[in-house]
Scaffold this motif. Structure first.
Motif, PDB file in Angstrom:
ATOM      1  N   ARG A 114      -6.090  22.965   7.329  1.00 18.03           N
ATOM      2  CA  ARG A 114      -7.144  23.785   7.955  1.00 18.03           C
ATOM      3  C   ARG A 114      -6.755  24.185   9.367  1.00 18.03           C
ATOM      4  O   ARG A 114      -5.965  23.529  10.046  1.00 18.03           O
ATOM      5  N   PRO A 164     -10.809  26.758  14.675  1.00 18.56           N
ATOM      6  CA  PRO A 164     -11.044  27.318  16.006  1.00 18.56           C
ATOM      7  C   PRO A 164     -12.492  27.159  16.478  1.00 18.56           C
ATOM      8  O   PRO A 164     -13.413  27.157  15.665  1.00 18.56           O
ATOM      9  N   GLU A 199     -15.612  25.930  14.246  1.00 16.10           N
ATOM     10  CA  GLU A 199     -16.132  24.759  14.967  1.00 16.10           C
ATOM     11  C   GLU A 199     -17.052  25.219  16.102  1.00 16.10           C
ATOM     12  O   GLU A 199     -16.696  25.190  17.283  1.00 16.10           O
ATOM     13  N   TYR A 203     -17.920  16.626  18.918  1.00 18.97           N
ATOM     14  CA  TYR A 203     -16.733  17.014  18.133  1.00 18.97           C
ATOM     15  C   TYR A 203     -16.119  15.822  17.408  1.00 18.97           C
ATOM     16  O   TYR A 203     -15.770  15.890  16.236  1.00 18.97           O
ATOM     17  N   VAL A 208     -15.779  16.412  13.404  1.00 21.80           N
ATOM     18  CA  VAL A 208     -14.454  16.801  12.919  1.00 21.80           C
ATOM     19  C   VAL A 208     -14.038  15.889  11.768  1.00 21.80           C
ATOM     20  O   VAL A 208     -13.446  16.331  10.784  1.00 21.80           O
ATOM     21  N   ARG A 231      -2.295  20.746  14.351  1.00 17.79           N
ATOM     22  CA  ARG A 231      -3.070  21.304  15.465  1.00 17.79           C
ATOM     23  C   ARG A 231      -2.317  21.088  16.758  1.00 17.79           C
ATOM     24  O   ARG A 231      -1.234  20.500  16.770  1.00 17.79           O
ATOM     25  N   ILE A 273      -4.906  17.555  21.366  1.00 15.57           N
ATOM     26  CA  ILE A 273      -5.871  16.669  20.694  1.00 15.57           C
ATOM     27  C   ILE A 273      -5.204  15.383  20.219  1.00 15.57           C
ATOM     28  O   ILE A 273      -5.857  14.485  19.699  1.00 15.57           O
TER      29      ILE A 273
HETATM   30  N1  GLU Z   1     -11.935  23.060  17.476  1.00 18.61           N
HETATM   31  C1  GLU Z   1     -10.831  22.437  18.148  1.00 18.61           C
HETATM   32  C2  GLU Z   1     -10.240  23.401  19.155  1.00 18.61           C
HETATM   33  O1  GLU Z   1     -10.444  24.592  19.054  1.00 18.61           O
HETATM   34  C3  GLU Z   1      -9.734  22.017  17.182  1.00 18.61           C
HETATM   35  C4  GLU Z   1     -10.050  20.724  16.535  1.00 18.61           C
HETATM   36  C5  GLU Z   1      -9.055  20.225  15.519  1.00 18.61           C
HETATM   37  O2  GLU Z   1      -8.156  20.970  15.082  1.00 18.61           O
HETATM   38  O3  GLU Z   1      -9.212  19.085  15.142  1.00 18.61           O
HETATM   39  O4  GLU Z   1      -9.587  22.949  20.059  1.00 18.61           O
END
Ligand code: GLU
Ligand code: ZN
Length: 320
Positions: free
Chosen positions: A25, A28, A61, A199, A203, A217, A221
């Motif tokens: 996945r 964004p 997201e 989050y 998540v 990703r 993170i």
């Molecule tokens: N929504 C998060 C972001 O845009 C990414 C989260 C993820 O990939 O776990 O930074």
């Protein structure tokens, strides 16, 4: 200590056993249009999935509504389309809440609340009255000040009692990664004082509900990954594998982001930026002459065929 196994993911447990297909996945947050840094992250996650005949979903997201910028969901999805990244429809979680075939977090509040209630019922959550300033004064890491205070669940942040915290994991690109123990042991926030789910919680719920097998990703993170793995463990679900891609930074060493006004990518002429993004992921750039003959789908096909994680730069940052 034996961790409680929650019942909420009953179906997913069954599904996990029978499902072996790659499910990736890109997730964004619609706080602005797609910029070059998020293009690289999207492309890496797409190519990694498609090189293994995997499914690749896009998840919106938008849990942090106050940070959302109107129109950016469509901007992002349109940009992915112009760059030839076609996402799969998630049939497992597909319902009327999906938008253009994507799971949308803001439509799943009931689901998050259900899991939240389960955790609460098991005595794993507590309300925290500490202010950000107080936590800073206590050293910046939250050491469970309110754990046994039995504060009412009201308009304050709710934290989870972190148990059996994970502090390391194996990243497909970086190998064994260790994250600060104190940080990983922190009772982190699962619901904010403004009532929004954090989050960190959603998540993991989404990755479980979508039966995600591979998370690719940005490296920003990476620090939070063991925390997410701990939550998978708590739910009794095997975590996905993780691969963290280099971050694209500007001259000041800052991550390109909507916050520092990284400019949107040019979707009307995607080829140059697509090639630049491929180069950031370690794919040799095609020569200009062969390029002029190729369409975007051709370039994407070529990239899927040539995708090689051993070529991805292992450095954390790439200067744009
Ligand atoms: N929504 C998060 C972001 O845009 C990414 C989260 C993820 O990939 O776990 O930074
Ligand atoms: Zn507190």
């Amino acid at each position: 200590m034996k961790l409680p196994i929650l019942n909420s993911f009953h179906l997913q447990k069954k599904f996990q056993i029978s499902n072996v297909q790659y499910r990736g996945r890109f997730a964004p947050s619609p706080s602005g249009p797609l910029h070059f840094g998020s293009l690289v992250a999207a492309l890496g996650s797409f190519l990694h999935a498609k090189s293994q005949n995997g499914l690749w979903f896009v998840r919106i997201e938008d849990i942090d509504k106050p940070r959302e910028q109107a129109g950016s969901v469509d901007d992002i999805l349109n940009a992915l389309e112009s760059f030839g990244m076609v996402w799969d429809q998630d049939l497992q979680t597909n319902n009327e809440n999906n938008y253009r075939g994507c799971l949308v977090q803001s439509n799943r509040l009931e689901r998050y609340q259900q899991i939240f209630d389960d955790l609460k019922q098991q005595g794993l959550l507590y309300s925290c009255y500490c202010t950000r300033k107080e936590i800073k004064e206590m050293g910046g890491i939250y050491l469970g000040h309110c754990r046994n205070k039995q504060h009412r669940f009201d308009a304050h942040a709710v934290r989870i009692k972190q148990q059996a915290a994970q502090t390391e994991f194996t990243d497909l690109l970086h190998g064994k990664v260790n994250i600060d123990e104190q940080l990983m042991n922190e009772d982190y926030i699962v619901k904010r004082s403004d009532g929004l789910f954090a989050y960190q919680l959603v998540v993991v719920i989404d990755d479980i509900d979508q039966a995600i097998t591979n998370v690719v990703r940005g490296v920003d993170i990476m620090e939070l990954t063991p925390r997410q793995i701990s939550l998978f463990n708590l739910f009794g679900i095997a975590p996905p594998s993780y691969l963290h891609l280099p971050l694209i930074v500007n001259d000041d060493g800052q991550k390109l982001s909507k916050q520092n006004k990284a400019s949107a990518i040019n979707c009307s002429d995607p080829k140059p930026e697509l090639l630049k993004a491929l180069a950031c992921l370690g794919l040799p750039v095609l020569s200009q002459s062969s390029l002029s003959a190729l369409s975007i789908p051709d370039i994407i096909d070529w990239a899927i065929q040539n995708w090689d994680i051993n070529k991805i730069p292992t450095q954390l940052n790439i200067l744009l």
